[in-house]
Write a protein that holds these residues in place. Structure first.
Motif, PDB file in Angstrom:
ATOM      1  N   ASP A 138      -8.231  50.083 -20.778  1.00 13.57           N
ATOM      2  CA  ASP A 138      -7.644  51.070 -19.842  1.00 13.57           C
ATOM      3  C   ASP A 138      -8.717  51.876 -19.105  1.00 13.57           C
ATOM      4  O   ASP A 138      -8.607  52.109 -17.902  1.00 13.57           O
ATOM      5  CB  ASP A 138      -6.594  51.980 -20.517  1.00 13.57           C
TER       6      ASP A 138
ATOM      7  N   TYR B 203     -16.176  55.647 -29.699  1.00 14.07           N
ATOM      8  CA  TYR B 203     -15.396  55.409 -28.476  1.00 14.07           C
ATOM      9  C   TYR B 203     -16.261  55.749 -27.251  1.00 14.07           C
ATOM     10  O   TYR B 203     -16.345  54.963 -26.305  1.00 14.07           O
ATOM     11  CB  TYR B 203     -14.154  56.301 -28.529  1.00 14.07           C
TER      12      TYR B 203
ATOM     13  N   GLY C 276      -4.968  50.033 -31.028  1.00 14.30           N
ATOM     14  CA  GLY C 276      -5.512  51.377 -30.813  1.00 14.30           C
ATOM     15  C   GLY C 276      -7.032  51.340 -30.764  1.00 14.30           C
ATOM     16  O   GLY C 276      -7.642  50.275 -30.605  1.00 14.30           O
TER      17      GLY C 276
ATOM     18  N   ARG D  56       3.246  55.204 -29.733  1.00 15.18           N
ATOM     19  CA  ARG D  56       3.172  53.895 -29.077  1.00 15.18           C
ATOM     20  C   ARG D  56       2.367  52.924 -29.938  1.00 15.18           C
ATOM     21  O   ARG D  56       1.528  53.330 -30.743  1.00 15.18           O
ATOM     22  CB  ARG D  56       2.548  53.983 -27.688  1.00 15.18           C
TER      23      ARG D  56
ATOM     24  N   GLY E  32      -4.487  44.234 -25.111  1.00 13.03           N
ATOM     25  CA  GLY E  32      -5.138  44.935 -23.998  1.00 13.03           C
ATOM     26  C   GLY E  32      -5.818  46.173 -24.560  1.00 13.03           C
ATOM     27  O   GLY E  32      -5.427  47.297 -24.276  1.00 13.03           O
TER      28      GLY E  32
ATOM     29  N   HIS F 240      -9.079  48.695 -25.283  1.00 13.73           N
ATOM     30  CA  HIS F 240     -10.314  49.198 -24.672  1.00 13.73           C
ATOM     31  C   HIS F 240     -10.489  48.657 -23.253  1.00 13.73           C
ATOM     32  O   HIS F 240     -11.607  48.458 -22.789  1.00 13.73           O
ATOM     33  CB  HIS F 240     -11.535  48.877 -25.553  1.00 13.73           C
TER      34      HIS F 240
ATOM     35  N   ILE G 239      -5.691  56.167 -19.904  1.00 13.94           N
ATOM     36  CA  ILE G 239      -4.347  56.627 -19.509  1.00 13.94           C
ATOM     37  C   ILE G 239      -3.224  55.895 -20.256  1.00 13.94           C
ATOM     38  O   ILE G 239      -2.065  56.284 -20.187  1.00 13.94           O
ATOM     39  CB  ILE G 239      -4.159  56.460 -17.974  1.00 13.94           C
ATOM     40  N   MET G 240      -3.575  54.837 -21.015  1.00 17.68           N
ATOM     41  CA  MET G 240      -2.532  53.991 -21.608  1.00 17.68           C
ATOM     42  C   MET G 240      -1.490  54.775 -22.413  1.00 17.68           C
ATOM     43  O   MET G 240      -0.278  54.610 -22.205  1.00 17.68           O
ATOM     44  CB  MET G 240      -3.166  52.941 -22.524  1.00 17.68           C
ATOM     45  N   ASP G 241      -1.965  55.587 -23.351  1.00 20.24           N
ATOM     46  CA  ASP G 241      -1.044  56.197 -24.317  1.00 20.24           C
ATOM     47  C   ASP G 241      -0.040  57.114 -23.623  1.00 20.24           C
ATOM     48  O   ASP G 241       1.178  57.006 -23.820  1.00 20.24           O
ATOM     49  CB  ASP G 241      -1.822  56.999 -25.371  1.00 20.24           C
TER      50      ASP G 241
HETATM   51  C1  GLA Z   1      -7.197  55.083 -27.688  1.00 20.81           C
HETATM   52  C2  GLA Z   1      -7.185  55.732 -26.312  1.00 20.81           C
HETATM   53  C3  GLA Z   1      -6.604  54.793 -25.254  1.00 20.81           C
HETATM   54  C4  GLA Z   1      -7.251  53.417 -25.307  1.00 20.81           C
HETATM   55  C5  GLA Z   1      -7.296  52.896 -26.747  1.00 20.81           C
HETATM   56  C6  GLA Z   1      -8.075  51.605 -26.869  1.00 20.81           C
HETATM   57  O1  GLA Z   1      -5.886  54.913 -28.127  1.00 20.81           O
HETATM   58  O2  GLA Z   1      -6.424  56.912 -26.345  1.00 20.81           O
HETATM   59  O3  GLA Z   1      -6.719  55.366 -23.981  1.00 20.81           O
HETATM   60  O4  GLA Z   1      -8.532  53.443 -24.734  1.00 20.81           O
HETATM   61  O5  GLA Z   1      -7.875  53.836 -27.638  1.00 20.81           O
HETATM   62  O6  GLA Z   1      -7.435  50.590 -26.194  1.00 20.81           O
END
Ligand code: GLA
Length: 381
Positions: free
Chosen positions: A36, A216, A325, A27, A32, A34, A165-167
Motif C-alpha cells: 500500500d 516497518y 498484516g 480487517r 497484497g 507491504h 492507507i489499506m486498513d
Molecule cells: C500495516 C499497515 C498497513 C500495511 C500493512 C502491510 O497493517 O497499517 O498500511 O502497510 O501493515 O501490508
C-alpha cells in the motif's frame, strides 16, 4: 455482546442512553502485503470482530471517552495538543486531521473484540469509529475516502506510526460478503464476492513483537531507495523486468525488498481475478507465493508465522495460507472449505501448539460491511 458492553458502559459513565451506536470492524488482508505504501494493490476485507462506540452529541467542543480497561479521556476539539492519553490520542489526532471548524463534541463509550497487536487493525478501527461519531453529531459529512485519509493522517502525523492507507480504507468501505481490491494510488475500489463454499480463517499465533514500527520504517526506507534508484515515484511503476537494471543500482537486500513489492503487486491483481472466476485453488497458490516472498525477500515473517502457515497449508480443506498484516508476529490467514472448517481449526490448533509451545487462537470470520452508524433505539422508544 460487545455492542451491549459499549451501551452499558455508556449508561454507567454518562447516564441515560446513547443517541448513536457505531460499529467499526477490524480487517484481514487476503493478499497484497507491504504494497500500500508503494502505491500498489491490496486485497483485504472487513471482519466481524469490531469496535463498538455508543455516543451522544454535546453542545460544546468537548470529547469525553470511556473504554473498558482504560482510563477515561477528555479533550477540547478546538485546542488539541499531543499528550499521553494512550488510545484516545487516535481521536485527538483525528479531530486535528479533520480540523475543528465543522466538528462538535460528543461523549461515548468504546468496547471491542479486535485483539490488539495481532495485525487485525484495531487502531484503524478506532480511528474510523471516531470519524463516524464526528460525522453523526457534526456538520462534517461522512465520506469514506476522506475519513480514511484523515484517520491515516492521524496515525502518521499525530501518533507517529507510518502506516499506508489499506486498513483505514477497507474499514471505511468494506462490503458484506466481499473482499475489496484497492488500488492504493488512485484509491479505486473493486469488490469481489467470496465464494459461498469457502471460509476465511484467522490464525493468531499468540505472539506479539515490540519492534514492528522500526522494522516497518526500515522496509519503507528500502522501498523509497529502490524507487529513487529506478527514477520512479513508487515501486508500483516497476515490473519484474526492471530487476536486472535495479540490481546494478542498489544493494542486494534493497533488491530483494523491491522484488517482493513488485511481485506481490502482480500476485494480488491476479489473485483477485482468480477469485472473481471462483478459482480458489489458484487463489490459494498466490497466497502461498505471497507468504514465501514475505518470508524470504521482505523478511517480515517469524518462526511462529512460518510454522502456522506450513501447518495450516497441509491440513485437509485448506486452499492456501499466509501471514497477514505488518508481520513479525500476530496472525496468519487461510482459505478453507466451509465443510472442513471445524476439523481444520482443531487440527491446526493442536499441531501448532505442539510445534511451538504457543497458545494459538483460531477462528472463522466472514467479510462484513465497513463502519456504520445507527440511531440508538430502545425497546421503550
Ligand atoms: C500495516 C499497515 C498497513 C500495511 C500493512 C502491510 O497493517 O497499517 O498500511 O502497510 O501493515 O501490508
Amino acid at each position: 455482546m460487545t455492542r451491549e458492553a459499549a451501551i452499558e458502559l455508556f449508561g454507567i459513565r454518562f447516564g441515560g442512553v446513547p443517541e448513536y451506536v457505531v460499529r467499526s470492524p477490524g480487517r484481514v488482508n487476503l493478499i497484497g502485503e507491504h504494497t500500500d505504501y508503494n502505491d500498489g494493490f491490496v486485497f483485504p476485507m472487513a471482519i466481524e470482530q469490531s469496535t463498538w462506540l455508543a455516543l451522544r452529541g454535546r453542545d460544546d467542543n468537548q470529547v469525553h471517552v470511556a473504554s473498558i480497561g482504560h482510563r477515561d479521556a477528555q479533550f477540547d476539539i478546538a485546542k488539541v495538543v499531543k499528550g499521553t492519553s494512550g488510545w484516545a490520542e487516535y481521536l485527538k489526532g483525528l479531530a486535528w486531521a479533520i480540523g475543528p471548524d465543522a466538528l462538535r463534541g460528543w461523549e461515548g463509550a468504546f468496547a471491542t473484540d479486535i485483539p490488539t497487536g495481532a495485525g487485525l487493525s484495531s487502531s484503524a478501527a478506532l480511528g474510523i469509529a471516531g470519524a463516524r461519531a464526528f460525522a453523526a453529531v457534526s456538520d462534517w459529512v461522512w465520506d469514506a475516502k476522506t475519513a480514511a485519509r484523515a484517520a491515516r493522517r492521524s496515525e502518521n502525523e499525530w501518533i507517529g506510526v507510518n502506516t499506508g492507507i489499506m486498513d483505514q480504507l477497507v474499514i471505511a468501505t468494506g462490503e458484506a460478503g466481499h473482499a475489496v481490491l484497492i488500488d492504493c494510488r488512485s484509491l479505486e475500489l473493486h469488490t469481489f464476492l467470496l465464494p459461498a463454499d469457502v471460509t476465511v480463517v484467522i490464525l493468531d499465533t499468540g505472539t506479539r513483537r515490540q519492534s514492528v514500527s522500526s522494522e516497518y520504517d526500515d522496509r519503507r526506507a528500502s522501498c523509497a531507495r529502490a524507487a529513487e534508484a529506478a527514477n520512479v515515484s513508487a515501486l508500483r511503476d516497476l515490473s519484474l523486468e526492471s530487476l536486472p537494471m535495479l540490481a546494478s543500482a542498489v544493494d542486494s537486500v534493497t533488491l530483494r525488498r523491491a522484488r517482493h513489492v513488485i511481485s506481490e503487486n502482480t500476485r494480488t491483481v491476479e489473485a483477485a481475478a482468480a477469485l472473481g472466476i471462483g478459482d480458489i485453488d489458484r487463489f490459494g497458490e498466490y497466497m502461498g507465493g505471497s507468504h514465501r516472498s514475505l518470508r524470504d525477500d521482505y523478511e517480515v515473517s517469524s518462526t511462529e508465522l512460518d510454522a502456522m502457515v506450513e501447518i495450516a497449508s497441509n491440513v485437509e480443506g485448506c486452499h492456501g495460507a499466509r501471514m497477514t498484516g505488518a508481520g513479525f508476529g500476530g496472525c496468519a490467514v487461510a482459505l478453507v472449505d466451509k465443510t472442513a472448517v471445524c476439523g481444520f481449526v482443531e487440527e491446526v490448533g493442536q499441531r501448532y501448539a505442539k510445534a511451538t509451545s504457543h497458545n494459538p487462537r483460531i477462528y472463522a470470520t466472514t467479510p462484513t460491511a465497513g463502519a456504520c452508524v445507527d440511531r440508538f433505539v430502545t425497546d421503550a422508544s
